[in-house]
Write a protein that holds these residues in place. Structure first.
Motif, mmCIF file in Angstrom:
data_model
loop_
_atom_site.group_PDB
_atom_site.id
_atom_site.type_symbol
_atom_site.label_atom_id
_atom_site.label_comp_id
_atom_site.label_asym_id
_atom_site.label_seq_id
_atom_site.Cartn_x
_atom_site.Cartn_y
_atom_site.Cartn_z
ATOM 1 N N VAL A 219 0.862 -1.184 0.000
ATOM 2 C CA VAL A 219 0.000 0.000 0.000
ATOM 3 C C VAL A 219 0.894 1.229 0.000
ATOM 4 O O VAL A 219 1.620 1.484 0.959
ATOM 5 N N ILE B 289 -9.798 -7.481 -2.033
ATOM 6 C CA ILE B 289 -10.239 -6.923 -0.751
ATOM 7 C C ILE B 289 -9.863 -7.876 0.381
ATOM 8 O O ILE B 289 -9.371 -7.463 1.435
ATOM 9 N N LEU C 108 -6.208 -7.573 1.356
ATOM 10 C CA LEU C 108 -5.970 -6.460 2.278
ATOM 11 C C LEU C 108 -6.342 -6.845 3.709
ATOM 12 O O LEU C 108 -5.564 -6.649 4.650
ATOM 13 N N GLN C 109 -7.523 -7.397 3.867
ATOM 14 C CA GLN C 109 -8.020 -7.722 5.203
ATOM 15 C C GLN C 109 -7.186 -8.807 5.861
ATOM 16 O O GLN C 109 -6.855 -8.721 7.051
ATOM 17 N N VAL D 24 -9.732 -1.746 5.401
ATOM 18 C CA VAL D 24 -10.243 -1.160 4.160
ATOM 19 C C VAL D 24 -11.721 -0.843 4.351
ATOM 20 O O VAL D 24 -12.473 -1.621 4.926
ATOM 21 N N ALA E 275 -12.942 0.588 -3.043
ATOM 22 C CA ALA E 275 -12.094 0.817 -1.870
ATOM 23 C C ALA E 275 -11.914 2.316 -1.702
ATOM 24 O O ALA E 275 -11.239 2.965 -2.500
ATOM 25 N N ARG F 166 -11.259 3.974 1.596
ATOM 26 C CA ARG F 166 -10.199 4.267 2.558
ATOM 27 C C ARG F 166 -9.405 3.000 2.826
ATOM 28 O O ARG F 166 -9.976 1.923 3.013
ATOM 29 N N ILE F 167 -8.079 3.119 2.855
ATOM 30 C CA ILE F 167 -7.200 2.018 3.215
ATOM 31 C C ILE F 167 -6.352 2.479 4.389
ATOM 32 O O ILE F 167 -5.702 3.519 4.311
ATOM 33 N N TRP G 258 -7.855 5.453 -4.937
ATOM 34 C CA TRP G 258 -6.916 4.340 -4.833
ATOM 35 C C TRP G 258 -6.866 3.573 -6.151
ATOM 36 O O TRP G 258 -7.887 3.099 -6.633
ATOM 37 N N TYR H 4 -5.422 0.240 -8.258
ATOM 38 C CA TYR H 4 -5.241 -1.158 -7.869
ATOM 39 C C TYR H 4 -4.362 -1.856 -8.900
ATOM 40 O O TYR H 4 -4.593 -1.749 -10.106
ATOM 41 N N TRP I 167 -1.588 -1.237 -4.088
ATOM 42 C CA TRP I 167 -2.515 -0.114 -4.019
ATOM 43 C C TRP I 167 -1.698 1.163 -3.933
ATOM 44 O O TRP I 167 -0.741 1.252 -3.162
#
Length: 210
Positions: A44, A66, A69-70, A76, A87, A89-90, A111, A113, A142
């Motif tokens: 990121v 997604i 990220l999690q 996210v 997406a 907010r990260i 963002w 990707y 990202w």
């Protein structure tokens, strides 16, 4: 009396031995790229938002971008209208002063990707992160884009999709760089105490037998 003293001494030795093992326990895994075959690396790049880029490992093969990220431990948030299909907010960025997250992000603050194979080049994703399937052992990227106009293409993450090599062993010739081995020292003390306890008990038994 002797048995009671020995029991107390054994309890103290057990505590010291536990402390020695705790001191020698390895540290938790640090942030960084996944080891080969361990998962998908997530990068990121916050760009002008700061701070430094995040590099985390999502174990295995996440179901989509997604999920990557999690599972890499990165928060996210989607938009109010489209959910995680967008997406917004990260890791809490951008803040509400830049993007409200009500609908689609601004065409000049969003963002972007990306995907890449390990050691390859970043390529812009041709589908959304909620439907894109990460490649096993690959990189998910990202980058926060702030183009001057909606027609400008976003830039990929500044971090190259290259797997980090293992850290070299410390040079024993540089004593200042070596952590003092408290675990081994405490372990040695435990052994000495146990040996002393054995000698003490044996001595008392010999005196009684005389």
């Amino acid at each position: 009396m002797i048995a009671a003293r020995l029991a107390r001494l054994s309890a103290v030795c057990a505590l010291l031995l536990g402390a020695s093992f705790a001191g020698a326990a390895p540290a938790s895994a640090a942030d960084g790229t996944c080891a080969e075959g361990a998962g998908v690396t997530v990068v990121v790049d916050f760009g002008d938002l700061g701070p430094q880029p995040l590099i985390r490992c999502a174990p295995g093969t996440p179901a989509n971008g997604i999920a990557a990220l999690q599972e890499a431990g990165i928060d996210v948030a989607g938009s109010q209208k489209y959910g995680l299909a967008v997406a917004c907010r990260i890791d809490g960025k951008p803040g509400p002063d830049v993007e409200s997250c009500a609908g689609m992000p601004s065409a000049t603050a969003y963002w972007s990707y990306w995907h890449a194979a390990a050691g390859g080049k970043w390529e812009s994703s041709q589908e959304g992160a909620q439907t894109s399937k990460p490649v096993a052992g690959g990189f998910e990227g990202w980058a926060f884009a702030k183009p001057k106009s909606a027609n400008d293409l976003p830039a990929p993450p500044k971090v190259a999709p290259v797997r980090q090599t293992a850290t070299a062993a410390p040079d024993v010739s540089q004593a200042g760089d070596i952590t003092f081995p408290w675990g081994f020292v405490i372990g040695g003390v435990v052994i000495l105490l146990l040996a002393g306890a054995g000698v003490f008990v044996a001595s008392r038994r010999r005196r009684r037998g005389q």
